[in-house]
Design a protein around this motif. Structure first.
Motif, mmCIF file in Angstrom:
data_model
loop_
_atom_site.group_PDB
_atom_site.id
_atom_site.type_symbol
_atom_site.label_atom_id
_atom_site.label_comp_id
_atom_site.label_asym_id
_atom_site.label_seq_id
_atom_site.Cartn_x
_atom_site.Cartn_y
_atom_site.Cartn_z
ATOM 1 N N UNK A 1 3.378 -6.567 -14.654
ATOM 2 C CA UNK A 1 2.506 -5.386 -14.642
ATOM 3 C C UNK A 1 1.268 -5.645 -15.500
ATOM 4 N N UNK A 2 1.489 -6.181 -16.703
ATOM 5 C CA UNK A 2 0.364 -6.440 -17.625
ATOM 6 C C UNK A 2 -0.639 -7.432 -17.028
ATOM 7 N N UNK A 3 -0.083 -8.424 -16.353
ATOM 8 C CA UNK A 3 -0.923 -9.454 -15.719
ATOM 9 C C UNK A 3 -1.807 -8.822 -14.630
ATOM 10 N N UNK A 4 -1.199 -7.944 -13.815
ATOM 11 C CA UNK A 4 -1.939 -7.288 -12.730
ATOM 12 C C UNK A 4 -3.005 -6.325 -13.281
ATOM 13 N N UNK A 5 -2.667 -5.650 -14.386
ATOM 14 C CA UNK A 5 -3.619 -4.730 -15.019
ATOM 15 C C UNK A 5 -4.848 -5.507 -15.496
ATOM 16 N N UNK A 6 -4.613 -6.672 -16.123
ATOM 17 C CA UNK A 6 -5.713 -7.523 -16.609
ATOM 18 C C UNK A 6 -6.571 -8.007 -15.442
ATOM 19 N N UNK A 7 -5.895 -8.343 -14.335
ATOM 20 C CA UNK A 7 -6.571 -8.834 -13.141
ATOM 21 C C UNK A 7 -7.531 -7.781 -12.576
ATOM 22 N N UNK B 1 -0.919 -3.923 -5.048
ATOM 23 C CA UNK B 1 -0.543 -5.227 -5.589
ATOM 24 C C UNK B 1 0.920 -5.248 -6.025
ATOM 25 N N UNK B 2 1.320 -4.205 -6.724
ATOM 26 C CA UNK B 2 2.688 -4.126 -7.251
ATOM 27 C C UNK B 2 3.710 -3.985 -6.117
ATOM 28 N N UNK B 3 3.329 -3.241 -5.077
ATOM 29 C CA UNK B 3 4.223 -3.079 -3.915
ATOM 30 C C UNK B 3 4.460 -4.438 -3.256
ATOM 31 N N UNK B 4 3.394 -5.251 -3.134
ATOM 32 C CA UNK B 4 3.544 -6.567 -2.494
ATOM 33 C C UNK B 4 4.421 -7.509 -3.334
ATOM 34 N N UNK B 5 4.444 -7.294 -4.661
ATOM 35 C CA UNK B 5 5.283 -8.143 -5.537
ATOM 36 C C UNK B 5 6.738 -7.668 -5.520
#
Length: 231
Positions: free
Chosen positions: A68-74, A111-115
């Protein structure tokens, strides 16, 4: 059939987010301020398979944190992740976060749904909620009231501190969350009632042939301090 439940037992019960696992803290002998809508019917006591499933979900929750943190930074979003929770009875993940501003997280959700390949819910919470979820120790050395005494966040005002003759120094009457201490509201109603039977500070009265001014009122001891005109 009647199920005997002890403190520390786990049960499966409905929650606002879906069917989930909960821990029994004990029997409420004198429920105060409980509404009918707060009462739920427990589905069953958790069995070995349930406990194993919950342990697996907890492992997943820990693994989801850095993702989650990685995606937020992205996505360059201003979000602080507070807690990740995977619902027990359906493929759904909840992410609780705090932020100073409103956040447009639509792309992040995709993004999170795809992961995770499941339903994703993002919930923005306030700083008091953050403390309520994470827990910790207050300035009194005890666990946070919002985490251990009640999970209902009652409004707190500076008037409550004033009426209890407490310091109005914001540092002294604020909790770790930076907001006013929850415990200010704890005795407020009692102080209000006690004060009704006592005179107000500053009132002048005649006693034993001398004029006095009330300089201090102590609702706890039901005593007042008076100063005579001769000092």
């Amino acid at each position: 059939e009647k199920t005997e439940l002890q403190s520390g037992d786990y049960v499966v019960a409905p929650t606002r987010y879906g069917k989930d696992m909960a821990m029994v803290l004990g029997k409420a002998k004198k429920p105060i301020g409980i509404k009918q809508s707060d009462i739920v019917t427990i589905e069953r006591k958790a069995n070995e398979a349930d406990l194993k499933k919950r342990a697996d979900l907890e492992k997943k929750e820990k693994e989801a944190f850095p993702i989650f943190k990685e995606k937020v930074a992205l996505h360059k979003l201003d979000m602080k992740l507070v807690e990740t929770h995977f619902i027990f009875d359906e493929p759904k993940a909840l992410f609780f976060f705090s932020s100073e501003n409103r956040v447009d997280f639509r792309e992040l959700v995709k993004d999170l749904v795809s992961v995770f390949k499941m339903r994703i819910e993002l919930r923005q919470i306030g700083v008091r909620d953050e403390s309520r979820i994470t827990g910790g120790l207050g300035v009194c050395g005890r666990p946070f009231c919002c985490h251990s005494v009640s999970d209902k966040l009652r409004p707190v005002s500076i008037k409550m501190a004033k009426d209890q003759n407490l310091s109005l120094n914001s540092v002294k009457i604020s909790g770790q969350c930076g907001r006013l201490l929850c415990c200010l509201s704890y005795e407020f109603d009692w102080y209000n009632e006690a004060r009704k039977n006592l005179p107000n500070e500053g009132i002048r009265l005649s006693y034993d042939g001398t004029d006095f001014k009330i300089t201090e009122v102590n609702p706890l001891t039901s005593m007042v301090k008076m100063m005579g005109e001769d000092g």
